[in-house]
Motif scaffolding. Structure first.
Motif, short mmCIF file in Angstrom:
data_model
loop_
_atom_site.label_atom_id
_atom_site.label_comp_id
_atom_site.label_asym_id
_atom_site.label_seq_id
_atom_site.Cartn_x
_atom_site.Cartn_y
_atom_site.Cartn_z
N UNK A 135 30.81 3.98 -23.83
CA UNK A 135 31.67 2.82 -23.54
C UNK A 135 30.84 1.65 -23.03
N UNK A 136 29.85 1.95 -22.20
CA UNK A 136 29.02 0.89 -21.65
C UNK A 136 28.14 0.28 -22.73
N UNK A 137 27.62 1.11 -23.62
CA UNK A 137 26.78 0.59 -24.70
C UNK A 137 27.57 -0.34 -25.61
N UNK A 138 28.83 0.02 -25.89
CA UNK A 138 29.68 -0.85 -26.70
C UNK A 138 29.89 -2.18 -26.00
N UNK A 139 30.17 -2.12 -24.71
CA UNK A 139 30.38 -3.36 -23.94
C UNK A 139 29.12 -4.20 -23.91
N UNK A 140 27.98 -3.55 -23.73
CA UNK A 140 26.72 -4.28 -23.70
C UNK A 140 26.45 -4.96 -25.04
N UNK A 141 26.71 -4.26 -26.14
CA UNK A 141 26.49 -4.84 -27.47
C UNK A 141 27.38 -6.05 -27.69
N UNK A 142 28.66 -5.91 -27.31
CA UNK A 142 29.59 -7.02 -27.49
C UNK A 142 29.19 -8.24 -26.67
N UNK A 143 28.71 -8.00 -25.46
CA UNK A 143 28.36 -9.11 -24.59
C UNK A 143 26.93 -9.62 -24.84
N UNK A 144 26.14 -8.80 -25.51
CA UNK A 144 24.76 -9.18 -25.78
C UNK A 144 24.65 -10.10 -26.99
N UNK A 145 25.61 -10.02 -27.92
CA UNK A 145 25.49 -10.78 -29.16
C UNK A 145 25.35 -12.29 -28.95
N UNK A 146 26.19 -12.91 -28.10
CA UNK A 146 25.99 -14.36 -27.89
C UNK A 146 24.62 -14.67 -27.34
N UNK A 147 24.13 -13.80 -26.45
CA UNK A 147 22.80 -14.01 -25.89
C UNK A 147 21.74 -13.89 -26.97
N UNK A 148 21.89 -12.91 -27.88
CA UNK A 148 20.92 -12.72 -28.95
C UNK A 148 20.83 -13.95 -29.83
#
Length: 221
Positions: A135-148
């Motif tokens: 669950x945390x990895x999914x959240x991190x991926x979703x929130x990381x995309x704009x940063x990427x």
């Protein structure tokens, strides 16, 4: 860290917290294994002057509640790049993405995780792997995309060598380590770092890391 009779590593595990029932249970279970050497420290211990840097092969277990109420000194201590951190007792709802600010974070265990997950987590971390809930990895991926995307835009203003230097600065490498990784002279790395500072409008490594990480957390809020 010492060797056991089977030539396997006995890992140092430090639990940061008070002598509550839960921590007594964790200690008892860990000590049943012959591959861990367990000690417990109060949070205040890491805020005292003269406390040595944590050995990178020492695994530190810290409860989510301790970090949530931590002093700035404790937060700074566990933000060291040399720390190997596992945070346990993390609530499944409303997981704090800012746990990712801890550069040594290697594992996260939810409140309801069985004790078996702790040992699997310790094994993974001791093998230079990570243990993060799905669950945390999914959240991190979703929130990381704009940063990427933002990071990619930043990189368009940098040369290839400056990009490589920036990535290694974020990883905490010194000029000498960067020079060895890129097979260039240390003086060349210093030139790249100087140009990076000018382009990013910063004065030191800490400001470089803060600027890049702040872009991520601005997008994640």
């Amino acid at each position: 860290m010492v060797k056991n009779k089977n030539n396997g590593e006995i890992l140092d595990v430090v639990l940061v917290g008070f002598n509550c029932i839960q921590n007594q249970f964790i200690r008892r279970e860990i000590e049943k294994k012959n591959k861990f050497r367990f000690t417990r420290k109060l949070p205040q211990y890491f805020c005292d002057d003269g406390v040595p840097t944590i050995n990178q092969r020492t695994i530190t277990l810290v409860s989510y509640n301790v970090l949530s109420n931590a002093t700035s000194e404790l937060i700074d201590f566990f933000s060291q790049e040399t720390s190997t951190l596992i945070v346990y007792d993390v609530p499944e709802t409303g997981v704090d993405i800012e746990l990712c600010r801890y550069r040594g974070l290697k594992g996260i265990l939810y409140q309801e995780a069985p004790i078996d997950h702790l040992f699997r987590c310790l094994d993974a971390v001791s093998n230079n792997d990570m243990w993060l809930p799905r669950k945390l990895m999914v959240k991190m991926l979703n929130e990381f995309r704009p940063y990427a995307i933002n990071y990619q835009e930043l990189n368009t203003t940098l040369t290839k060598r400056e990009q490589q230097t920036l990535e290694r600065i974020i990883q905490g490498q010194s000029n000498l380590e960067i020079a060895e990784a890129l097979f260039v002279a240390e003086s060349t790395v210093k030139t790249h770092v100087y140009k990076l500072y000018k382009k990013l409008n910063v004065r030191c490594r800490k400001e470089v890391i803060n600027k890049v990480s702040n872009q991520f957390f601005e997008h994640s809020n």
